[in-house]
Design an enzyme around this catalytic site. Structure first.
Site, short mmCIF file in Angstrom:
data_model
loop_
_atom_site.label_atom_id
_atom_site.label_comp_id
_atom_site.label_asym_id
_atom_site.label_seq_id
_atom_site.Cartn_x
_atom_site.Cartn_y
_atom_site.Cartn_z
N LYS A 118 0.85 -1.20 0.00
CA LYS A 118 0.00 0.00 0.00
C LYS A 118 0.88 1.24 0.00
CE LYS A 118 -3.96 2.00 2.52
NZ LYS A 118 -4.87 1.87 3.68
N SER A 130 -9.78 1.99 2.72
CA SER A 130 -8.88 2.71 1.85
C SER A 130 -7.86 1.82 1.13
CB SER A 130 -8.12 3.77 2.65
OG SER A 130 -7.32 3.17 3.64
N SER A 166 -10.02 -0.34 6.92
CA SER A 166 -9.43 -0.23 5.59
C SER A 166 -8.73 -1.47 5.05
CB SER A 166 -8.45 0.93 5.54
OG SER A 166 -9.17 2.12 5.36
N1 GLN Z 1 -13.12 4.49 5.99
C1 GLN Z 1 -12.55 4.90 7.24
C2 GLN Z 1 -12.11 6.35 7.13
O1 GLN Z 1 -12.36 6.92 6.12
C3 GLN Z 1 -11.43 4.00 7.62
C4 GLN Z 1 -10.18 4.28 6.91
C5 GLN Z 1 -9.05 3.40 7.33
O2 GLN Z 1 -9.23 2.39 7.99
N2 GLN Z 1 -7.86 3.85 7.00
O3 GLN Z 1 -11.56 6.90 8.04
#
Ligand code: GLN
Length: 454
Positions: free
Chosen positions: A60, A135, A159
């Site tokens: 990532k 994400s 995410s």
């Molecule tokens: N969707 C969540 C956010 O927007 C989680 C993101 C994540 O786990 N990095 O914060």
């Protein structure tokens, strides 16, 4: 089969599908090939002893890689070439993997669909009209599309698990502190964890084995022994007690999703486990607690992107203040700005007690909910997400419905416990994920249950 053959296969598949899937932000074929050549020299000798010897991996893009572009999918880091490796990357090298490239994500890991990337939109390989989740959407899509056998993602509020669920692959968020965060571009430091995304539970256990453990470079990494995760995959769940939170199968969860969880529970019952309905009564506060705390931490963490030290610098400034303002205004995307503003507000004097402090108290209650259930049960099981993957652009105009997608994954980060998503069925031709949540540092039991079910 040689390591170079594996790299060939990976690049062959990338050539076939990447124009449709768009999982990668950076590919470095030359580097991968020269790494493969070096490993091939060891092939067949005692020197080839890395746990993941020769396996191609995608990383990532918020995990720093020395001399390999790392942008966190943000314009503000569009030209950032790190001068060191994250600890997980060093550990993967020690395990003798090959880095194929860097994977797309929501900018600074803020989002649930990878649509907040400032470079490209990744598609769900099961249906390219739908999102891969986020994400870590690139990390999940690349594995689902067969471009790499495994990848690393990061999980602050879901995410890893949510995109794994949407893409029909296996994703684990380890216990907070299990894996070093050194070299992970911070979003919310008290919640962030790096974890593996793979096709099978067994692969997942191998990758966690390679990256887990205390690290002197991360004072929040825990000095807790790392057991053999592969040995935990016994297939035996006899006598295991499962708690199923009623908040996880109630209103707002698709009937097909609920049904697939019920089927999974029936399978586990057949294997000798028992389950009962339990309650995590403070779940209803998790979403607001999470967005307050994560945005507060993000507003502090992202202060370092000032146009001076690294990344994008606005060319049109007359003084230092303007340089800061213009670089940040031009470098950050809308969602990132929204979080910085929310976080800065929540932390400002006069509002701190009403928001940040209150959210910290709510976090303690949410954590206690889990402790209460884990006093009687070995694992908690439910869906990973309330629905399967949604259509591209469906939720971009309404941040709140986007946020609501994380309702079942966020409490796990607030409590700091481990959680996995494993494929458990389909709804409208799209994969669904079963979420298995364990006690602190008990990834072994999470894997055992996931593997027995798989
Ligand atoms: N969707 C969540 C956010 O927007 C989680 C993101 C994540 O786990 N990095 O914060």
């Amino acid at each position: 089969i040689s390591v170079s053959d594996l790299v060939d296969e990976s690049y062959k598949r990338i050539a076939e599908v990447e124009t449709q899937v768009s999982a990668f932000l950076t590919l470095d074929e030359e580097r991968a090939r020269s790494q493969a050549k070096k490993l091939d020299e060891k092939l067949g000798t005692d020197e080839a002893k890395g746990l993941l010897f020769g396996m191609p991996v995608g990383v990532k893009d918020n995990i720093v890689t020395k001399d390999l572009r790392t942008t966190a999918a943000s314009q503000i880091l569009h030209n950032f070439d790190p001068i060191y490796d994250a600890t997980v990357v060093t550990k993967l090298q020690e395990a003798e993997t090959i880095t194929i490239g860097k994977l797309n994500m929501d900018e600074f890991a803020m989002g649930s669909s990878t649509e907040n990337s400032s470079f490209k939109k990744t598609k769900n390989p099961w249906n390219i009209e739908t999102v891969p989740g986020g994400s870590s959407g690139g990390s999940a899509a690349a594995v689902a599309a067969g471009e790499v056998p495994f990848s690393l993602g990061s999980d602050t509020g879901g995410s890893i698990r949510q995109p794994a669920s949407f893409c029909g692959v296996v994703g684990l968020k380890p216990t907070y502190g299990r894996v070093s965060r050194f070299g992970l571009i911070a979003f919310a430091s008290s919640l962030d964890q790096i974890g593996p995304i793979t096709r099978t539970v067994e692969d997942n256990a191998y990758v966690l084995q390679a990256i887990a453990g205390v690290d002197p470079m991360d004072s929040t990494s825990a000095n807790v022994e790392v057991p053999s995760y592969v040995n935990a995959l016994t297939g035996d769940v006899k006598g295991l007690k499962i708690g199923v939170p009623k908040e996880y199968i109630g209103e707002g969860v698709n009937p097909e999703v609920r049904e697939s969880v019920m089927k999974a529970l029936a399978t586990l019952e057949k294997l000798g486990a028992t389950w009962e309905e339990v309650s995590l009564p403070h779940s209803k506060y998790a979403l607001s607690t999470y967005y307050l705390l994560s945005s507060s931490e993000a507003s502090a963490n992202l202060a370092r992107f000032d146009g001076v030290r690294y990344g994008y610098r606005s060319p049109n400034s007359n003084n230092l203040m303007e340089l800061y303002k213009n670089s940040r205004a031009e470098g950050f995307g809308d969602e990132v700005k929204r979080r910085i503003m929310l976080g800065t507000f929540a932390l400002s004097s006069g509002y701190y007690d009403a928001y940040y402090k209150k959210a910290q108290k709510a976090r303690t209650l949410i954590k206690k909910d889990f402790e209460d259930v884990f006093a009687k049960y070995d694992v908690i099981v439910g869906p990973t997400t309330p629905t399967p993957a949604f259509k591209i652009s469906e939720k971009t105009s309404d941040p709140l419905t986007m946020y609501a997608n994380d309702i079942l994954t966020i409490p796990v980060n607030l409590a700091g416990v481990p959680g996995i998503s494993v494929p458990c069925g389909f709804d409208q031709g799209l994969p669904l994920g079963l979420q298995i949540i364990g006690k602190h540092f008990d990834e072994a039991t999470v894997y055992r249950v996931a593997h027995a079910f798989e």
